[in-house]
Design a protein around this motif. Structure first.
Motif, mmCIF file in Angstrom:
data_model
loop_
_atom_site.group_PDB
_atom_site.id
_atom_site.type_symbol
_atom_site.label_atom_id
_atom_site.label_comp_id
_atom_site.label_asym_id
_atom_site.label_seq_id
_atom_site.Cartn_x
_atom_site.Cartn_y
_atom_site.Cartn_z
ATOM 1 N N ARG A 1 40.788 48.071 47.745
ATOM 2 C CA ARG A 1 41.388 46.775 47.436
ATOM 3 C C ARG A 1 41.246 46.542 45.940
ATOM 4 O O ARG A 1 40.209 46.849 45.347
ATOM 5 N N HIS A 2 42.288 46.006 45.344
ATOM 6 C CA HIS A 2 42.295 45.665 43.918
ATOM 7 C C HIS A 2 42.471 44.157 43.793
ATOM 8 O O HIS A 2 43.353 43.583 44.418
ATOM 9 N N ASP A 3 41.630 43.522 42.995
ATOM 10 C CA ASP A 3 41.727 42.084 42.708
ATOM 11 C C ASP A 3 41.777 41.901 41.203
ATOM 12 O O ASP A 3 41.044 42.579 40.472
ATOM 13 N N ASP A 4 42.623 40.972 40.757
ATOM 14 C CA ASP A 4 42.617 40.666 39.334
ATOM 15 C C ASP A 4 42.978 39.214 39.071
ATOM 16 O O ASP A 4 43.453 38.498 39.967
ATOM 17 N N LEU A 5 42.714 38.814 37.852
ATOM 18 C CA LEU A 5 42.939 37.444 37.400
ATOM 19 C C LEU A 5 43.643 37.516 36.047
ATOM 20 O O LEU A 5 43.256 38.311 35.183
ATOM 21 N N LEU A 6 44.682 36.704 35.879
ATOM 22 C CA LEU A 6 45.406 36.622 34.615
ATOM 23 C C LEU A 6 45.474 35.152 34.230
ATOM 24 O O LEU A 6 45.875 34.319 35.046
ATOM 25 N N GLU B 1 37.710 46.295 38.488
ATOM 26 C CA GLU B 1 37.283 47.588 37.957
ATOM 27 C C GLU B 1 36.694 47.459 36.551
ATOM 28 O O GLU B 1 36.331 48.452 35.931
ATOM 29 N N GLY B 2 36.625 46.216 36.042
ATOM 30 C CA GLY B 2 36.048 45.979 34.734
ATOM 31 C C GLY B 2 37.037 46.018 33.580
ATOM 32 O O GLY B 2 36.635 45.914 32.422
ATOM 33 N N HIS B 3 38.323 46.155 33.877
ATOM 34 C CA HIS B 3 39.318 46.163 32.800
ATOM 35 C C HIS B 3 39.525 44.755 32.238
ATOM 36 O O HIS B 3 39.537 43.785 32.987
ATOM 37 N N VAL B 4 39.706 44.685 30.944
ATOM 38 C CA VAL B 4 40.071 43.452 30.255
ATOM 39 C C VAL B 4 41.239 43.809 29.336
ATOM 40 O O VAL B 4 41.145 44.750 28.548
#
Length: 167
Positions: free
Chosen positions: A78-83, A100-103
């Protein structure tokens, strides 16, 4: 009497500009606002995202999730992200964070109605990213995510693409 005249003048000046209504810096991005679900995805893949106005309509927040069923080649994931999209000094910007720690820090452009392009700065040490959303006349939203190598920062290559419908 002088007090009333001064008060009336001050009130009129406050309501006529200066600190009054400000232009809506996010107006060209409002086509994104809503709950969306990915459609026409490969078997075993699902996704959904929401664009919401926040902080008294001064920012737009996107939350996103994508789920991938296990295959013979990989476990389920599962992939979660916030923009977070905001206006700063007259420019639209966005900051992206994921599980995954990407910014990624983007500059946002709206080159046409219902089109938003998020482009990261070029760097000699990092890939460059471009995220694009296009709304269509039927209310669907197409998205693409492209990556350019550090040594060719304008040579974007497709990485992901998707289509979404409002929920």
């Amino acid at each position: 009497m002088r007090f009333r005249a001064s008060f009336a003048l001050a009130f009129a000046l406050c309501g006529s500009g200066g600190a009054g209504a400000q232009p809506d810096a996010l107006s060209h991005l409002r086509f994104l606002v809503g709950d969306w679900r990915a459609v026409d995805t490969p078997a075993g893949e699902t996704g959904a995202f929401t664009f919401t106005l926040a902080v008294q309509d001064h920012i737009i927040v996107r939350t996103n999730e994508a789920s991938y069923a296990a295959t013979a080649d990989r476990p389920a994931s599962r992939h979660d992200d916030l923009l977070v999209i905001f206006s700063e000094n007259g420019s639209l910007k966005a900051d992206y964070f994921d599980n995954e720690g990407h910014v990624i820090r983007y500059t946002v452009q709206t080159p046409a109605p219902k089109v938003a392009t998020f482009v990261s700065d070029a760097s000699a040490r990092e890939p460059r990213y471009r995220l694009t959303y296009r709304g269509d006349a039927q209310g669907a939203l197409a998205g693409s995510f492209e990556i350019a190598a550090p040594d060719s920062p304008d040579a974007f290559k497709p990485y992901l693409s998707w289509k979404a419908q409002r929920r």
